[in-house]
Write a protein that holds these residues in place. Structure first.
Motif, PDB file in Angstrom:
ATOM      1  N   GLY A  22      -6.104   0.703   3.052  1.00 10.33           N
ATOM      2  CA  GLY A  22      -6.809   1.971   2.848  1.00 10.33           C
ATOM      3  C   GLY A  22      -5.985   2.996   2.091  1.00 10.33           C
ATOM      4  O   GLY A  22      -6.527   3.830   1.364  1.00 10.33           O
ATOM      5  N   SER A  23      -4.674   2.923   2.247  1.00  9.72           N
ATOM      6  CA  SER A  23      -3.816   3.925   1.596  1.00  9.72           C
ATOM      7  C   SER A  23      -3.956   3.884   0.071  1.00  9.72           C
ATOM      8  O   SER A  23      -3.806   4.908  -0.594  1.00  9.72           O
ATOM      9  CB  SER A  23      -2.357   3.711   1.998  1.00  9.72           C
ATOM     10  OG  SER A  23      -1.949   2.385   1.723  1.00  9.72           O
ATOM     11  N   GLY A  54       0.793  -1.225   0.000  1.00  6.89           N
ATOM     12  CA  GLY A  54       0.000   0.000   0.000  1.00  6.89           C
ATOM     13  C   GLY A  54       0.823   1.271   0.000  1.00  6.89           C
ATOM     14  O   GLY A  54       0.330   2.329   0.372  1.00  6.89           O
ATOM     15  N   HIS A  55       2.085   1.185  -0.398  1.00 12.02           N
ATOM     16  CA  HIS A  55       2.928   2.385  -0.468  1.00 12.02           C
ATOM     17  C   HIS A  55       3.180   2.849  -1.907  1.00 12.02           C
ATOM     18  O   HIS A  55       3.397   4.025  -2.147  1.00 12.02           O
ATOM     19  CB  HIS A  55       4.289   2.128   0.201  1.00 12.02           C
ATOM     20  CG  HIS A  55       4.225   2.036   1.692  1.00 12.02           C
ATOM     21  ND1 HIS A  55       4.733   3.012   2.518  1.00 12.02           N
ATOM     22  CD2 HIS A  55       3.696   1.108   2.508  1.00 12.02           C
ATOM     23  CE1 HIS A  55       4.533   2.675   3.782  1.00 12.02           C
ATOM     24  NE2 HIS A  55       3.903   1.516   3.801  1.00 12.02           N
ATOM     25  N   GLU A  82      -6.763   6.143  -0.735  1.00  7.51           N
ATOM     26  CA  GLU A  82      -6.366   7.545  -0.567  1.00  7.51           C
ATOM     27  C   GLU A  82      -5.635   8.020  -1.823  1.00  7.51           C
ATOM     28  O   GLU A  82      -5.856   9.129  -2.315  1.00  7.51           O
ATOM     29  CB  GLU A  82      -5.437   7.700   0.649  1.00  7.51           C
ATOM     30  CG  GLU A  82      -6.106   7.428   1.993  1.00  7.51           C
ATOM     31  CD  GLU A  82      -5.180   7.656   3.191  1.00  7.51           C
ATOM     32  OE1 GLU A  82      -5.619   7.398   4.315  1.00  7.51           O
ATOM     33  OE2 GLU A  82      -4.021   8.102   3.009  1.00  7.51           O
ATOM     34  N   SER A  83      -4.753   7.168  -2.338  1.00  8.23           N
ATOM     35  CA  SER A  83      -3.979   7.544  -3.530  1.00  8.23           C
ATOM     36  C   SER A  83      -4.872   7.630  -4.760  1.00  8.23           C
ATOM     37  O   SER A  83      -4.666   8.497  -5.618  1.00  8.23           O
ATOM     38  CB  SER A  83      -2.886   6.514  -3.815  1.00  8.23           C
ATOM     39  OG  SER A  83      -2.167   6.229  -2.663  1.00  8.23           O
TER      40      SER A  83
END
Lengths: 276, 309
Positions: A157-158, A123-124, A161-162
């Motif tokens: 979740g990230s 998730g990064h 967001e992205s």
């Protein structure tokens, strides 16, 4: 089959074979999710990214981020066949004192040439990729940012967001590829965390979504070519339907190949099935 | 401090077109002018601290110089893994500017208090941690930040912080600033507590106690040469910070003392928050005082400590 299709098929075959050999030796696993991604990686490195060692420093280059960093072995082998690292370097995978970890590490920080971002925690890649795409836009730079994620990774979740961010800022130079192999760590995505219609979800976040067969080179190529640094528009999300373990009959759609590595006997089966 | 931040950032952005500002939906009425002037070099990523930090890392990785501004507690807690992995691990030169250090948002409650951020940030490889005492130090750190090619965390208090330094200062990241000479002991203070520390020294002077005072704006790397020199020079060492007494300035100074292997004759006391969440509601001044961190209490505790010695 068109000539370039044959070339990509040959590239993918070589990558699958060498990944099996590397993992047979190092037991680093994650071969299932590697094999589901290899056709996408092959089209990227043979047809789309247009990278060589010199280009890696060019700010106008295409950037590829492997966000599902656990398939590092498949990525290193791809980089070797693409000429970005040497084939001998594959011997260094997970070897003490070397830079070839089980999860990818950025070249500039004790990592591997051609690795643009360190990964391992999921998730990064979508957020960092979105930042890179924005920076390219801001500086008038050419080249797209391609991020390969797992479908299990979309539990994070990230990622969403992205997706919101990329859509709001019209990052048409960002292409998120979801390797939709439908198996995560503890079970199928349906059992673990049913994400339903992933494509519809990304579309509702404002992304342009394309759903393709992630093992069909024509479809992969066409989808990847929609990214553009020319006009601000929607970011692209490619839902690539794939088969975990694709290319090895005993691995396909089998959860345990998230964790196992081929033994000698299994390696021979893979070589045979790949026509070696 | 906030206005010093945005004004100095605008100065930097005018001469360096890689400088940009990223906010996480905070700073209403602070950034409007900046946004008008620098257009696409200002982005509000919304209320999404994970993506906020990752985007900052990506901007830096692709050649921009991002200053990412958010509330300390949200940025350093929700965005911690992104700070660790996307900023520090990958050595992306992001400047993280946190507003609301310590009890700056006192009445808002513990969700908005910042008790642990210095401890967390100073544990991270490649991170530098700076807590400016006032707008003068803030301006100095901002000027130094432009060419600082590593991850940097700047912790500020609230929108309006009083000026502590009278005039020009000699500022260098990693070097404490001497604000007062003394002979009975030394007080190392950081960030928003430096002003209180000045009062502490004045109160003690009335009792004939002369404390040296340093503004320790940089907590990592800690100025260990200065601390070692002070160990030789003073019989007592005190630290004062608006942060948990565990893991912040006091611990950084204490580490230097312990590493010296010569602590027998040194009195050492850390003033900071106890290991708790604020038990009641209160303003910054109320909550600090409830922990004995107001100037009167600190001065009294120092007097008692020195008397016992």
């Amino acid at each position: 089959m068109e000539k370039w299709n044959e070339e990509v098929a040959e590239f993918a075959r070589n990558v699958r074979v060498d990944v099996a050999k590397v993992l047979n030796r190092t037991n680093d696993s994650h071969i299932g999710g590697g094999y589901s991604s290899i056709d996408i990686l092959s089209v990227l490195y043979k047809k789309v990214l247009n990278l060589d060692k010199d280009k890696l420093k060019d700010p106008n280059r295409n950037v590829f981020i492997l966000s599902k960093g656990h398939i590092a072995a498949s990525f290193y082998v791809t980089l070797a066949h693409a000429g970005l690292i040497s084939m001998e370097d594959l011997e260094k995978h997970t070897v003490n004192g070397e830079f070839y970890a089980g999860h990818t590490r950025k070249f500039q920080t004790n990592g591997v040439q051609g690795v643009e971002m360190s990964a391992g925690s999921l998730g990064h890649g979508s957020g960092v990729g979105a930042g890179m795409a924005y920076a390219k836009r801001c500086q008038g730079l050419d080249g797209n940012v391609y991020v390969l994620m797992g479908d299990g990774e979309c539990n994070e979740g990230s990622v969403w967001e992205s997706a919101m961010f990329a859509s709001k800022f019209q990052l048409s130079n960002l292409v998120l590829i979801v390797d939709r192999n439908r198996l995560q760590s503890y079970g199928s995505d349906k059992e673990v965390m049913d994400m339903g219609d992933l494509g519809a979800k990304f579309a509702s976040f404002g992304c342009q979504v394309m759903e393709i067969d992630g093992h069909d080179y024509n479809q992969i190529y066409r989808a990847l070519m929609t990214g553009t640094s020319r006009n601000p528009a929607k970011p692209t999300v490619i839902i690539a339907n794939t088969v975990k373990g694709k290319g090895a009959s005993f691995m396909e759609n089998r959860l345990e190949w998230h964790f196992k590595s081929p033994n000698e006997e299994q390696l021979q089966i893979i070589l045979k099935e790949q026509g070696i | 401090m906030r206005s010093t931040f945005v004004n100095t950032l605008a100065e930097l952005a005018r001469k360096n077109d890689r400088v940009m500002c990223v906010i996480g939906d905070t700073g209403f009425s602070v950034f409007e002018e900046f946004e008008r002037e620098f257009k696409e070099r200002f982005i509000n990523v919304g209320i999404a601290e994970q993506n906020f930090v990752s985007v900052g890392a990506g901007l830096a990785a692709m050649g921009m110089k991002p200053y990412i501004y958010n509330v300390v507690s949200f940025m350093t807690l929700r965005g911690l893994e992104e700070i660790v992995l996307d900023v520090c691990y990958q050595e992306n030169p992001v400047v993280l500017v946190g507003v609301g250090g310590g009890h700056a948002y006192g009445p808002a409650g513990p969700t908005h208090h910042a008790y642990f951020d210095i401890a967390m940030m100073r544990m991270l490889p490649n991170m530098t941690v700076v807590c400016p005492a006032d707008p003068v130090e803030m301006r100095a750190i901002m000027m130094a930040s432009e060419t600082f090619d590593k991850p940097l965390y700047i912790r500020i208090g609230r929108s309006v912080d009083p000026v502590v330094h009278d005039g020009e200062i000699s500022f260098e990241i990693g070097k404490g600033i001497c604000m007062r000479e003394g002979s009975d002991g030394v007080l190392f203070a950081t960030g928003t507590m430096v002003k209180d520390a000045v009062q502490v020294c004045e109160l003690l002077a009335r009792h004939g106690i002369r404390l040296a005072l340093y503004s320790m704006h940089t907590i990592k790397p800690i100025d260990d040469m200065l601390i070692q020199a002070c160990m030789q020079k003073y019989p007592a060492i005190f630290t004062l910070e608006e942060h948990s007494a565990n893991g912040g300035l006091g611990s950084a100074v204490g580490d230097v003392l312990l590493a010296s292997g010569n602590t027998q004759n040194v009195i050492f006391h850390k003033f900071g928050f106890p290991d708790t969440f604020a038990p009641v509601t209160g303003s910054r001044e109320y909550l600090n005082a409830s922990y004995g961190l107001d100037a009167d209490s600190v001065a009294r505790q120092i007097r008692e400590t020195l008397k016992k010695a």
